[in-house]
Scaffold this motif. Structure first.
Motif, PDB file in Angstrom:
ATOM      1  N   ALA A 154       0.952  -1.253  -0.034  1.00  0.00           N
ATOM      2  CA  ALA A 154       0.162   0.475  -0.559  1.00  0.00           C
ATOM      3  C   ALA A 154       0.620   1.582   0.206  1.00  0.00           C
ATOM      4  O   ALA A 154       0.248   1.949  -0.520  1.00  0.00           O
ATOM      5  CB  ALA A 154      -1.135   0.446   1.227  1.00  0.00           C
ATOM      6  N   ASP A 155       2.038   1.339   0.921  1.00  0.00           N
ATOM      7  CA  ASP A 155       2.674   2.314   0.621  1.00  0.00           C
ATOM      8  C   ASP A 155       3.650   2.356  -0.435  1.00  0.00           C
ATOM      9  O   ASP A 155       3.600   3.986  -0.875  1.00  0.00           O
ATOM     10  CB  ASP A 155       4.224   1.980   1.843  1.00  0.00           C
ATOM     11  N   LEU A 156       3.480   1.457  -1.193  1.00  0.00           N
ATOM     12  CA  LEU A 156       4.511   1.413  -2.672  1.00  0.00           C
ATOM     13  C   LEU A 156       3.132   2.125  -3.159  1.00  0.00           C
ATOM     14  O   LEU A 156       3.827   2.741  -4.447  1.00  0.00           O
ATOM     15  CB  LEU A 156       5.477   0.185  -2.704  1.00  0.00           C
ATOM     16  N   ASP A 157       2.703   1.798  -3.538  1.00  0.00           N
ATOM     17  CA  ASP A 157       1.373   2.014  -4.560  1.00  0.00           C
ATOM     18  C   ASP A 157       0.834   3.401  -4.260  1.00  0.00           C
ATOM     19  O   ASP A 157       0.746   4.442  -4.967  1.00  0.00           O
ATOM     20  CB  ASP A 157      -0.085   1.499  -4.200  1.00  0.00           C
ATOM     21  N   ALA A 158       1.259   4.231  -3.215  1.00  0.00           N
ATOM     22  CA  ALA A 158       0.617   5.719  -3.016  1.00  0.00           C
ATOM     23  C   ALA A 158       1.222   5.873  -3.632  1.00  0.00           C
ATOM     24  O   ALA A 158       1.659   7.374  -4.029  1.00  0.00           O
ATOM     25  CB  ALA A 158       0.762   5.379  -0.842  1.00  0.00           C
ATOM     26  N   THR A 159       2.958   5.764  -3.689  1.00  0.00           N
ATOM     27  CA  THR A 159       4.156   6.229  -3.788  1.00  0.00           C
ATOM     28  C   THR A 159       4.078   6.773  -5.455  1.00  0.00           C
ATOM     29  O   THR A 159       3.956   7.574  -6.040  1.00  0.00           O
ATOM     30  CB  THR A 159       5.558   5.921  -3.520  1.00  0.00           C
ATOM     31  N   VAL A 160       3.413   4.885  -5.792  1.00  0.00           N
ATOM     32  CA  VAL A 160       3.437   5.292  -7.729  1.00  0.00           C
ATOM     33  C   VAL A 160       2.213   5.876  -7.379  1.00  0.00           C
ATOM     34  O   VAL A 160       2.445   7.047  -8.777  1.00  0.00           O
ATOM     35  CB  VAL A 160       2.804   3.107  -7.951  1.00  0.00           C
TER      36      VAL A 160
END
Length: 586
Positions: A154-160
């Motif tokens: 989720a943290d990675l997807d938020a950055t993307v």
């Protein structure tokens, strides 16, 4: 979007949107893949560093770490777990602290084989998807355990997603700027084309003076220059054609002959004024166009020319005139006949001239035959001895003498008339007193007047100016007019000669008799050669029929004019006018 501006602007906008959308999608997915790969590499490096540290540390201290769930390695949203070999060998059935499933069977096999393992999975303990990196711990040449690092997806997807929002915002700004640029480019292309369209429409309407403003040097500018050059060339060509057409129309319109052209169906396509007047086709060309030819004989001539393609000619009587018609086909460049044109030449005057020539020959022959017959009879009588007595011989000789004098007058009158009609009138004009000339004429004709007991009276104003004329020719004019009056005046009558100055600086001289008068139908012909109102009676009176014709030619040669007025039963008045002499003519 039917205009070229709409199509250009729409095309540019669609291409830009498709390009930016493709770039946005490509960048988003490429960035996501890159970001995940970079994060996995970073986590792998951290896991390898930690595994090496654990492998080099005190075994008892390492045992304290095995199976522990650490809070992280100094990075937010990351978790750390260290497994011992026994937990790895249990595979999916293994339980670490907190009784979690840490590795799948394939991942356990890779760890036991001494290779790192990567996975993206759902961790129930975290209740979210995580990116997991597992690195084996080597001790004494064997895998003694493994280090697991977790990073929530989720943290990675938020950055993307944040990066995607940034690229999408940039794409929106780029679309807005590109739309403005597309609008400008489309307008810069469509405005010259729209102007060229307006100019071409004006050219189609016949106005070749319009020009396109050229302010660019690309293909559109070259097209505008070519259109301006075309307009100039067409203007010159159409102008030349219009001038040639005007010349041709002027020539046809001012021709004395009638010109009538028809198409292949016999409908009028061209008719000049003489042709319209002759055929009663109206006063304007538009009235005659597309009308059938109203003369059947002329229609038949056109049909024959259209059918054969050859020239034809004929003579027709049209509206009281004699017309010589020359008809020729009209052909296209390939030789096909598309119409015919006829030239109508009025030969009425020519036919009248031929008639007058025939009448002249007949009149001269008749005038000469009568005295010649009389002279011939007298001479033959003298030769044969039929006339033997002196008194009779004398009487017949006098008759022969009178006839020869008559023939001499006729021949002299013919010579004078021929000279006058040929223009051989190089007389000297000077100031002439009409009173002096009239006195000489009266003296010469005194015997003629006395023979019929006629009275000649003249009324000349005292201040009558002298005439500009040739004195001998003026005397001949007065002699002919008074002789004519003597012939047709009844015995005991009166002949009146008057003169009157006109406001136009001219003098009118008139000779009036009290004879039988002249019918109105004969008045226009009195000045013709050999014309007689009563032919048999005039011949008995001794006239040649040329006196009035000579008068007309002499007066007109001196710049004057003649005329006659008469009422049947009340006599006739013959008059002529001549200019007044100026001071330098004396």
């Amino acid at each position: 979007m039917s205009s070229i501006f709409g199509r250009l602007f729409g095309s540019y906008l669609i291409v830009i949107l498709i390009t930016l959308a493709t770039v946005h999608l490509a960048v988003s997915y490429l960035f996501a893949d890159y970001y995940y790969a970079a994060r996995e590499k970073e986590m792998l490096q951290e896991a390898e560093n930690l595994a090496q540290s654990l492998a080099e540390s005190d075994p008892e201290a390492a045992d304290l770490v095995f199976g522990r769930n650490l809070n992280g390695t100094g990075r937010i949203s990351e978790r750390l777990a260290v497994l011992e070999r026994r937990q790895i060998e249990l595979g999916p059935y293994g339980r670490g602290p907190g009784r979690h499933n840490w590795l799948a069977a394939e991942e356990s096999s890779r760890i036991l084989a001494g290779e790192p393992a990567f996975s993206r999975r759902f961790l129930p303990s975290l209740e979210q998807d995580v990116l997991q990196v597992a690195v084996p711990i080597h001790r004494n040449g064997q895998v003694s355990g493994a280090v697991l690092i977790f990073a929530p997806v989720a943290d990675l997807d938020a950055t993307v997603a944040a990066v995607r929002r940034i690229t999408l915002s940039a794409a929106a700004v780029a679309v807005f700027l590109a739309a403005g640029l597309s609008f400008w480019l489309s307008r810069s292309l469509s405005d010259p084309l729209r102007e060229m369209s307006r100019v071409s429409v004006e050219m189609a309407r016949g106005d070749f003076s319009r020009r396109v403003t050229v302010n660019r040097r690309d293909e559109v500018g070259q097209l505008a220059e070519n259109l301006n050059h075309l307009a100039g060339s067409l203007d010159r060509s159409v102008g030349e054609l219009a001038r040639e057409k005007g010349k041709l129309e002027s020539v046809v319109a001012n021709m004395a002959e009638g010109v009538l052209a028809v198409d292949s169906k016999g409908r009028v396509i061209l008719a000049n004024a003489p042709a319209r007047n002759t055929l009663s086709l109206g006063t304007d060309t538009a009235d005659a166009v597309n009308q059938p030819v109203p003369v059947p004989e002329l229609t038949a001539l056109y049909n024959e020319v259209l059918a054969t393609g050859d020239r034809r000619s004929t003579e027709l009587e049209l509206n009281g005139t004699s017309q010589s018609v020359q008809c020729s086909p009209l052909r296209h460049q390939d030789g096909t006949v598309f119409g015919a044109v006829a030239v109508l030449q009025d030969i009425t005057a020519l036919r009248e001239l031929e008639r007058m020539r025939r009448d002249f020959v007949a009149n001269v022959s008749h005038e000469l035959r009568t005295p010649l017959t009389a002279v011939q009879g007298i001479v033959e009588g003298l030769i044969d001895g039929v006339i033997s007595e002196d008194d009779a011989r004398e009487r017949y000789l006098q008759v022969a003498h009178r006839e020869t004098l008559r023939m001499n007058r006729l021949v002299q009158d013919l010579l004078d008339l021929a000279a006058l009609e040929a223009g051989r009138t190089d007389w000297e004009l000077h100031a002439v007193d009409i009173g002096d000339v009239l006195t000489r004429v009266e003296t010469r004709l005194q015997a003629n007047l006395a023979e019929k007991e006629l009275t000649e009276r003249s009324e000349l104003p005292a201040n009558l100016p002298p005439l500009l004329a040739n004195e001998n020719r003026l005397e001949q004019v007065l002699t002919n007019l008074i002789e004519n009056a003597v012939r047709f005046s009844p015995p005991g009558g009166e002949i009146l000669v008057t003169a009157l100055k006109r406001p136009e600086n001219r003098v009118t001289v008139a000779v009036q008799d009290r004879g039988p008068g002249i019918p109105p139908a004969d008045l226009p012909h009195l000045w013709d050669r050999f014309y007689r109102v009563e032919k048999s009676r005039a011949r008995d009176l001794g006239g040649t029929g040329l006196g009035l014709a000579i008068v007309k030619q002499i007066v007109e040669a001196q710049g004057g004019e003649v005329g006659v007025e008469s009422t049947p039963g009340e006599g006739a008045t013959f008059w002529f006018t001549l200019p007044v002499a100026s001071e330098g003519d004396h």
